[in-house]
Write an enzyme that holds these catalytic residues in place. Structure first.
Site, mmCIF file in Angstrom:
data_model
loop_
_atom_site.group_PDB
_atom_site.id
_atom_site.type_symbol
_atom_site.label_atom_id
_atom_site.label_comp_id
_atom_site.label_asym_id
_atom_site.label_seq_id
_atom_site.Cartn_x
_atom_site.Cartn_y
_atom_site.Cartn_z
ATOM 1 N N GLY A 48 0.839 -1.193 0.000
ATOM 2 C CA GLY A 48 0.000 0.000 0.000
ATOM 3 C C GLY A 48 0.874 1.241 0.000
ATOM 4 N N GLN A 53 2.665 10.068 1.558
ATOM 5 C CA GLN A 53 3.996 9.445 1.587
ATOM 6 C C GLN A 53 4.872 9.874 0.413
ATOM 7 O OE1 GLN A 53 2.294 5.269 2.314
ATOM 8 N NE2 GLN A 53 4.273 5.223 3.347
ATOM 9 N N CYS A 90 6.154 0.050 7.376
ATOM 10 C CA CYS A 90 5.729 1.218 6.609
ATOM 11 C C CYS A 90 6.917 1.690 5.773
ATOM 12 C CB CYS A 90 5.289 2.318 7.573
ATOM 13 S SG CYS A 90 4.735 3.811 6.733
ATOM 14 N N LEU A 91 6.672 1.942 4.484
ATOM 15 C CA LEU A 91 7.771 2.379 3.606
ATOM 16 C C LEU A 91 8.376 3.697 4.087
ATOM 17 C CD1 LEU A 91 6.303 1.526 0.074
ATOM 18 C CD2 LEU A 91 8.082 0.275 1.324
ATOM 19 N N HIS A 132 -4.321 0.969 7.706
ATOM 20 C CA HIS A 132 -2.989 1.584 7.781
ATOM 21 C C HIS A 132 -2.906 2.811 6.866
ATOM 22 C CE1 HIS A 132 1.594 1.201 7.897
ATOM 23 N NE2 HIS A 132 1.384 2.010 6.877
ATOM 24 N N GLU A 133 -3.382 2.650 5.630
ATOM 25 C CA GLU A 133 -3.286 3.754 4.658
ATOM 26 C C GLU A 133 -4.253 4.890 5.006
ATOM 27 O OE1 GLU A 133 -0.741 3.645 2.830
ATOM 28 O OE2 GLU A 133 -0.341 1.521 3.104
ATOM 29 N N HIS A 136 -2.636 7.108 7.340
ATOM 30 C CA HIS A 136 -1.712 8.049 6.676
ATOM 31 C C HIS A 136 -2.445 9.321 6.246
ATOM 32 C CE1 HIS A 136 2.222 6.239 6.406
ATOM 33 N NE2 HIS A 136 1.752 5.109 5.910
#
Ligand code: NI
Length: 165
Positions: A48, A53, A90-91, A132-133, A136
């Site tokens: 994702g 991000q 997480c990236l 999760h997204e 963000h």
């Protein structure tokens, strides 16, 4: 449409903490962003990736849990059931995984690329990724779920990530 690999913003970058704006209309600029988000997510082997991000505070994220690309615009989680703890990475916070407790089944209402409002019930990994997204888009990160004791444990590592961003 040209998809471009975008630079991923790392922990400490202010855009990861802002609340993203609602998308009024999905047009060419949004579709271009979506294509680039997908390209970037696949490049980094993520499941994702949310617009903040890559430094864009708009309510858009992409996901792929193994069944092809998915796009969510202005997502709103309208139903939640159950509870499960899973390790999340997480990236934007490389090298850190956090056990996060979240509902196991959710329903999400969102806009697709054609400006159509849809609803979808999700379980397992997809339910996890969507939550999760969506975090963000609200400026929330997995480290916000750490207990005080865990926060102490990660303090040095997070400082180092922030220094390198
Ligand atoms: Ni993330």
């Amino acid at each position: 449409m040209m998809a471009t690999k975008l630079k991923i913003r790392i922990y400490g970058d202010p855009c990861l903490r802002k609340k993203s704006s609602l998308v009024k209309d999905v047009g060419p600029a949004e579709r271009q962003l979506i294509a680039s988000l997908l390209e970037t997510m696949y490049e980094y082997k993520g499941v994702g990736l949310a617009a903040p991000q890559v430094g864009i505070n708009e309510q858009i994220f992409v996901a792929d849990v193994g069944a092809g690309p998915l796009v969510f615009i202005n997502p709103k989680i309208i139903r939640k059931k159950g509870s499960v703890v899973l390790e999340e990475g997480c990236l934007s916070i490389p090298g850190v995984t956090v056990g996060v407790k979240r509902p196991s089944v959710i329903s999400v209402r969102y806009l697709n690329e054609e400006n159509r409002t849809l609803e979808r019930e999700c379980t397992e990994l997809l339910a996890r990724v969507i939550q999760h997204e969506t975090d963000h888009l609200n400026g929330k990160l997995i480290v916000d779920y750490l207990s005080l004791a865990q926060k102490r444990k990660f303090k040095k590592q997070l400082k180092e990530i922030e220094a390198k961003k």
